[in-house]
Structure formats: structure tokens, C-alpha cells
Design a protein around this motif. Structure first.
Motif, PDB file in Angstrom:
ATOM      1  N   SER A 169       0.832  -1.210   0.000  1.00  0.00           N
ATOM      2  CA  SER A 169       0.000   0.000   0.000  1.00  0.00           C
ATOM      3  C   SER A 169       0.864   1.257   0.000  1.00  0.00           C
ATOM      4  O   SER A 169       0.582   2.221  -0.718  1.00  0.00           O
ATOM      5  CB  SER A 169      -0.926  -0.004   1.217  1.00  0.00           C
ATOM      6  OG  SER A 169      -1.788  -1.111   1.199  1.00  0.00           O
ATOM      7  N   ALA A 170       1.931   1.263   0.811  1.00  0.00           N
ATOM      8  CA  ALA A 170       2.833   2.411   0.839  1.00  0.00           C
ATOM      9  C   ALA A 170       3.514   2.604  -0.508  1.00  0.00           C
ATOM     10  O   ALA A 170       3.656   3.741  -0.989  1.00  0.00           O
ATOM     11  CB  ALA A 170       3.870   2.227   1.946  1.00  0.00           C
ATOM     12  N   SER A 171       3.918   1.508  -1.141  1.00  0.00           N
ATOM     13  CA  SER A 171       4.573   1.609  -2.452  1.00  0.00           C
ATOM     14  C   SER A 171       3.609   2.112  -3.513  1.00  0.00           C
ATOM     15  O   SER A 171       3.983   2.929  -4.360  1.00  0.00           O
ATOM     16  CB  SER A 171       5.137   0.247  -2.856  1.00  0.00           C
ATOM     17  OG  SER A 171       6.138  -0.177  -1.953  1.00  0.00           O
ATOM     18  N   VAL A 172       2.367   1.631  -3.478  1.00  0.00           N
ATOM     19  CA  VAL A 172       1.371   2.090  -4.465  1.00  0.00           C
ATOM     20  C   VAL A 172       1.093   3.574  -4.291  1.00  0.00           C
ATOM     21  O   VAL A 172       1.043   4.340  -5.274  1.00  0.00           O
ATOM     22  CB  VAL A 172       0.066   1.267  -4.315  1.00  0.00           C
ATOM     23  CG1 VAL A 172      -1.052   1.893  -5.142  1.00  0.00           C
ATOM     24  CG2 VAL A 172       0.301  -0.170  -4.752  1.00  0.00           C
ATOM     25  N   LEU A 173       0.931   4.016  -3.047  1.00  0.00           N
ATOM     26  CA  LEU A 173       0.662   5.428  -2.788  1.00  0.00           C
ATOM     27  C   LEU A 173       1.844   6.300  -3.218  1.00  0.00           C
ATOM     28  O   LEU A 173       1.661   7.319  -3.901  1.00  0.00           O
ATOM     29  CB  LEU A 173       0.370   5.631  -1.297  1.00  0.00           C
ATOM     30  CG  LEU A 173       0.088   7.069  -0.842  1.00  0.00           C
ATOM     31  CD1 LEU A 173      -1.127   7.642  -1.583  1.00  0.00           C
ATOM     32  CD2 LEU A 173      -0.121   7.119   0.666  1.00  0.00           C
ATOM     33  N   GLY A 174       3.050   5.914  -2.824  1.00  0.00           N
ATOM     34  CA  GLY A 174       4.229   6.680  -3.213  1.00  0.00           C
ATOM     35  C   GLY A 174       4.452   6.686  -4.714  1.00  0.00           C
ATOM     36  O   GLY A 174       4.836   7.704  -5.296  1.00  0.00           O
TER      37      GLY A 174
ATOM     38  N   LEU B 107      13.067  10.296   7.162  1.00  0.00           N
ATOM     39  CA  LEU B 107      11.924  11.055   6.646  1.00  0.00           C
ATOM     40  C   LEU B 107      10.612  10.406   7.081  1.00  0.00           C
ATOM     41  O   LEU B 107       9.660  11.098   7.474  1.00  0.00           O
ATOM     42  CB  LEU B 107      12.011  11.132   5.124  1.00  0.00           C
ATOM     43  CG  LEU B 107      10.970  11.992   4.416  1.00  0.00           C
ATOM     44  CD1 LEU B 107      11.072  13.442   4.870  1.00  0.00           C
ATOM     45  CD2 LEU B 107      11.161  11.901   2.902  1.00  0.00           C
ATOM     46  N   ALA B 108      10.550   9.087   7.035  1.00  0.00           N
ATOM     47  CA  ALA B 108       9.343   8.382   7.469  1.00  0.00           C
ATOM     48  C   ALA B 108       9.098   8.583   8.962  1.00  0.00           C
ATOM     49  O   ALA B 108       7.957   8.766   9.396  1.00  0.00           O
ATOM     50  CB  ALA B 108       9.466   6.892   7.152  1.00  0.00           C
ATOM     51  N   ILE B 109      10.158   8.571   9.759  1.00  0.00           N
ATOM     52  CA  ILE B 109      10.014   8.812  11.202  1.00  0.00           C
ATOM     53  C   ILE B 109       9.459  10.207  11.450  1.00  0.00           C
ATOM     54  O   ILE B 109       8.584  10.407  12.310  1.00  0.00           O
ATOM     55  CB  ILE B 109      11.371   8.625  11.909  1.00  0.00           C
ATOM     56  CG1 ILE B 109      11.753   7.144  11.933  1.00  0.00           C
ATOM     57  CG2 ILE B 109      11.316   9.167  13.335  1.00  0.00           C
ATOM     58  CD1 ILE B 109      13.135   6.875  12.479  1.00  0.00           C
ATOM     59  N   ALA B 110       9.959  11.202  10.691  1.00  0.00           N
ATOM     60  CA  ALA B 110       9.477  12.573  10.872  1.00  0.00           C
ATOM     61  C   ALA B 110       7.991  12.676  10.546  1.00  0.00           C
ATOM     62  O   ALA B 110       7.225  13.328  11.280  1.00  0.00           O
ATOM     63  CB  ALA B 110      10.280  13.523   9.983  1.00  0.00           C
TER      64      ALA B 110
ATOM     65  N   GLY C  12       4.085   7.636   5.796  1.00  0.00           N
ATOM     66  CA  GLY C  12       5.484   7.999   5.971  1.00  0.00           C
ATOM     67  C   GLY C  12       6.394   7.295   4.976  1.00  0.00           C
ATOM     68  O   GLY C  12       7.286   7.913   4.376  1.00  0.00           O
ATOM     69  N   VAL C  13       6.188   6.008   4.777  1.00  0.00           N
ATOM     70  CA  VAL C  13       6.995   5.258   3.813  1.00  0.00           C
ATOM     71  C   VAL C  13       6.716   5.743   2.391  1.00  0.00           C
ATOM     72  O   VAL C  13       7.629   5.829   1.559  1.00  0.00           O
ATOM     73  CB  VAL C  13       6.716   3.752   3.948  1.00  0.00           C
ATOM     74  CG1 VAL C  13       7.455   2.960   2.878  1.00  0.00           C
ATOM     75  CG2 VAL C  13       7.132   3.261   5.336  1.00  0.00           C
ATOM     76  N   ALA C  14       5.455   6.080   2.105  1.00  0.00           N
ATOM     77  CA  ALA C  14       5.102   6.581   0.773  1.00  0.00           C
ATOM     78  C   ALA C  14       5.780   7.913   0.485  1.00  0.00           C
ATOM     79  O   ALA C  14       6.260   8.142  -0.640  1.00  0.00           O
ATOM     80  CB  ALA C  14       3.588   6.728   0.658  1.00  0.00           C
ATOM     81  N   VAL C  15       5.842   8.794   1.480  1.00  0.00           N
ATOM     82  CA  VAL C  15       6.520  10.088   1.290  1.00  0.00           C
ATOM     83  C   VAL C  15       7.994   9.873   0.953  1.00  0.00           C
ATOM     84  O   VAL C  15       8.560  10.574   0.104  1.00  0.00           O
ATOM     85  CB  VAL C  15       6.361  10.969   2.545  1.00  0.00           C
ATOM     86  CG1 VAL C  15       7.251  12.194   2.467  1.00  0.00           C
ATOM     87  CG2 VAL C  15       4.910  11.384   2.719  1.00  0.00           C
ATOM     88  N   GLY C  16       8.613   8.882   1.597  1.00  0.00           N
ATOM     89  CA  GLY C  16      10.006   8.591   1.291  1.00  0.00           C
ATOM     90  C   GLY C  16      10.216   8.034  -0.103  1.00  0.00           C
ATOM     91  O   GLY C  16      11.295   8.211  -0.690  1.00  0.00           O
ATOM     92  N   ALA C  17       9.197   7.376  -0.668  1.00  0.00           N
ATOM     93  CA  ALA C  17       9.322   6.782  -2.011  1.00  0.00           C
ATOM     94  C   ALA C  17       8.982   7.757  -3.129  1.00  0.00           C
ATOM     95  O   ALA C  17       9.418   7.563  -4.272  1.00  0.00           O
ATOM     96  CB  ALA C  17       8.426   5.553  -2.113  1.00  0.00           C
ATOM     97  N   MET C  18       8.205   8.796  -2.838  1.00  0.00           N
ATOM     98  CA  MET C  18       7.732   9.714  -3.885  1.00  0.00           C
ATOM     99  C   MET C  18       8.847  10.354  -4.703  1.00  0.00           C
ATOM    100  O   MET C  18       8.797  10.350  -5.937  1.00  0.00           O
ATOM    101  CB  MET C  18       6.835  10.788  -3.267  1.00  0.00           C
ATOM    102  CG  MET C  18       5.453  10.317  -2.894  1.00  0.00           C
ATOM    103  SD  MET C  18       4.337  11.688  -2.456  1.00  0.00           S
ATOM    104  CE  MET C  18       5.252  12.480  -1.130  1.00  0.00           C
TER     105      MET C  18
END
Length: 302
Positions: A110-115, A152-155, A170-176
């Protein structure tokens, strides 16, 4: 002397009477044939298929309730009764890991799809528009690249609060930014092609040109990087849960189980060994699959 005898070509009647003309193979068959030559990628794919099957069916066949306490078997090592031992509450580690597969895998995907979705949109806009828009998007990506992905994900999770959904964000923001830069580079290669110029000359709208004519040309890079990003997302999500930002310690999530087991590393190492091994193998399988897809799809490597 006829033209056929000069060129050394056989007349069509010879093919009709003898061997048939070779049939052109479909692109799917060619892809499968090339992919199957990469044994490590095939092994990674088979392992991931097994992981997906476990994620879907685990609740139906696991031997114990993942949240059932058994105070008569605290910190028990691997035995015939408990294949991978028990934890500090006597819960079966094997059952908890199998039940937690769906949670860990769905969070990462889900995080990968969103990012990927957000990164693709910004990458298409940057590559297609160019100029100030391109510079603004790329400088924003540079700012995000200045921070390690996990930091970045922690922030992000620290701002939004702990929880699985916020971990996904958080993980998605790091992948974007990664996907935005990859798609931008692919768009810069594709936008000068003849079919894109034809679409412009026929009056197609910019949105149609971006998503109908240019975006399909970026799918090759997108598929490879998405596959590899899922492995990184599993690591990031598990790391956040390990640090206490993701799933609670009561949930059967790989990172949370690893976090609870670290306190008993000296007395019950199996509580750390099996969750860590499962994370390692799954991430490795995604990376091997991504490498195989890259080698198969990249014409320069073929």
C-alpha cells in the motif's frame, strides 16, 4: 537468370511444399522465455508467490491463535509442539509470523502504491512541462532526498502519530521523490518520439498526451523500480514498528515481533531469529525479482 536465383532466395512455393514459415513469437512469450533464464529471479518470484499464498490463507491453517496465551510454555524454544518456539507470553511464534504476513505485506505494498502514484504524477508533470515547473518539482525532490528514507518516514509518523496507516503515509513520502525522478527521466526520453508529436499535431489535450501517449512508455522503468521499492518498504515499515512508531507490540507484525524479541535475545534468541529471517528473505526475494525484471526488460542488457 531470374532475380530469385541471383539473390539466393527460395520461391514461396518451396515453403508451401516443405517447411512452414517460422511463426513470430508474442512479446509475452519472449519475455517469459528471457525471464526464465534468470534462475535467481525465478527463485525470488516463487518465494513471493508462497508469501502471498500464506498472507491470504494463513488464518485458515495456522496451528494456534496468534494472540492465545500459554503461560505453561513461556520462552519455549523450537519443539514439535511449537515449531518456532514461543514468546514471553507463550504465544506461538510460527502462528504469529504467518498471521502477520498479510499485515506486513499489505502495509508495504500500500505504501509503495501510494508513493508510486504521487511520484508518477509529479514526474509526468515535471518531464512534460519543463521550465520552472520542472525545476520547482526537482528542487522539492532534492530537499526530500537530503534526508534518509527511514528518517523522513520517522518525521512524518512523528507528526501524524503512530499507527499502521501513518506508517504507510510515511513510507510513501520517502518513495515519492525516487519515482518522480525516474518517471521524469523516462518522460524526457519519450516526449520527443514521433507518435507524441503526431498526438500534439492532432490537437490532443496535454493530459491525454501525458497519460495516454507518454505514460505507457515509462511503464518499463516503473515496474522494475516498484518491485524493488516494495522490498525497501517492508524494511522501512518493519523498522518503524521496531522503533515503536508502527504496529503495537500486541499485533502480529514482523517489525513489532522483532522489537519485542530484542529484550530476550540472550535467553530466547528464536524470538528475533525467525522474524528477522523472514524479513530478510522477503526483501531479498523482491530485490532478486526486480533485478530479473530489469535484466529482462532492458534492451541494452539483452
Amino acid at each position: 537468370m531470374t532475380d530469385q536465383s541471383k539473390t539466393g532466395q527460395a520461391p514461396a512455393s518451396e515453403f508451401a511444399a516443405g517447411e512452414e514459415l517460422p511463426k513470430a513469437q508474442s512479446r509475452a512469450k519472449v519475455f517469459v522465455k528471457k525471464f526464465m533464464r534468470r534462475k535467481t529471479a525465478v527463485a525470488g518470484l516463487l518465494f513471493l508467490v508462497l508469501v502471498v499464498i500464506i498472507a491470504i490463507t494463513a488464518r485458515a491453517w495456522i496451528p494456534y491463535d496468534p494472540n492465545a496465551y500459554d503461560y505453561s510454555a513461556l520462552y519455549s524454544g523450537p519443539t514439535a509442539r511449537h515449531l518456532w518456539g514461543t514468546d514471553e507470553f507463550g504465544r506461538d511464534v510460527f502462528s504469529r509470523l504467518m498471521a502477520g504476513t498479510s499485515l506486513s505485506l499489505s502495509t508495504a505494498i500500500s505504501a509503495s502504491v501510494l508513493g508510486t502514484a504521487v511520484g508518477v504524477v509529479f514526474g509526468l508533470i515535471a518531464g512534460f512541462c519543463g521550465g520552472i515547473v520542472d525545476s520547482a518539482i526537482m528542487r522539492a525532490c532534492d530537499v526530500l532526498f537530503a534526508f534518509p528514507g527511514i528518517l523522513l518516514a520517522i518525521a512524518v509518523v512523528a507528526i501524524l502519530g503512530p499507527g499502521i496507516q501513518n506508517v504507510m503515509i510515511g513510507v510513501a513520502v520517502g518513495a515519492m521523490p525516487t519515482f518522480a525522478r525516474i518517471i521524469r527521466g523516462a518522460v524526457l526520453e519519450v516526449r520527443g518520439e514521433l507518435y507524441v508529436e503526431v498526438a500534439r499535431s492532432t490537437g490532443c489535450s496535454p493530459l491525454r498526451i501525458m497519460f495516454v501517449h507518454i505514460f505507457p512508455g515509462t511503464l518499463q522503468a516503473l515496474i522494475v523500480n516498484f518491485t524493488m521499492n516494495v522490498g525497501g518498504a517492508i524494511l522501512s515499515a518493519s523498522g518503524l514498528s521496531f522503533l515503536g512508531f508502527g504496529a503495537s507490540v500486541t499485533e502480529p507484525e514482523w517489525g513489532a515481533m522483532l522489537s519485542s524479541g530484542r529484550n530476550y535475545l540472550a535467553t530466547a534468541p528464536h524470538m528475533v531469529l525467525f522474524p528477522g529471517l523472514l524479513i530478510f528473505l522477503t526483501v531479498l526475494a523482491f530485490n532478486l525479482l526486480g533485478d530479473g525484471l530489469r535484466d529482462t526488460l532492458d534492451p541494452k542488457l539483452n
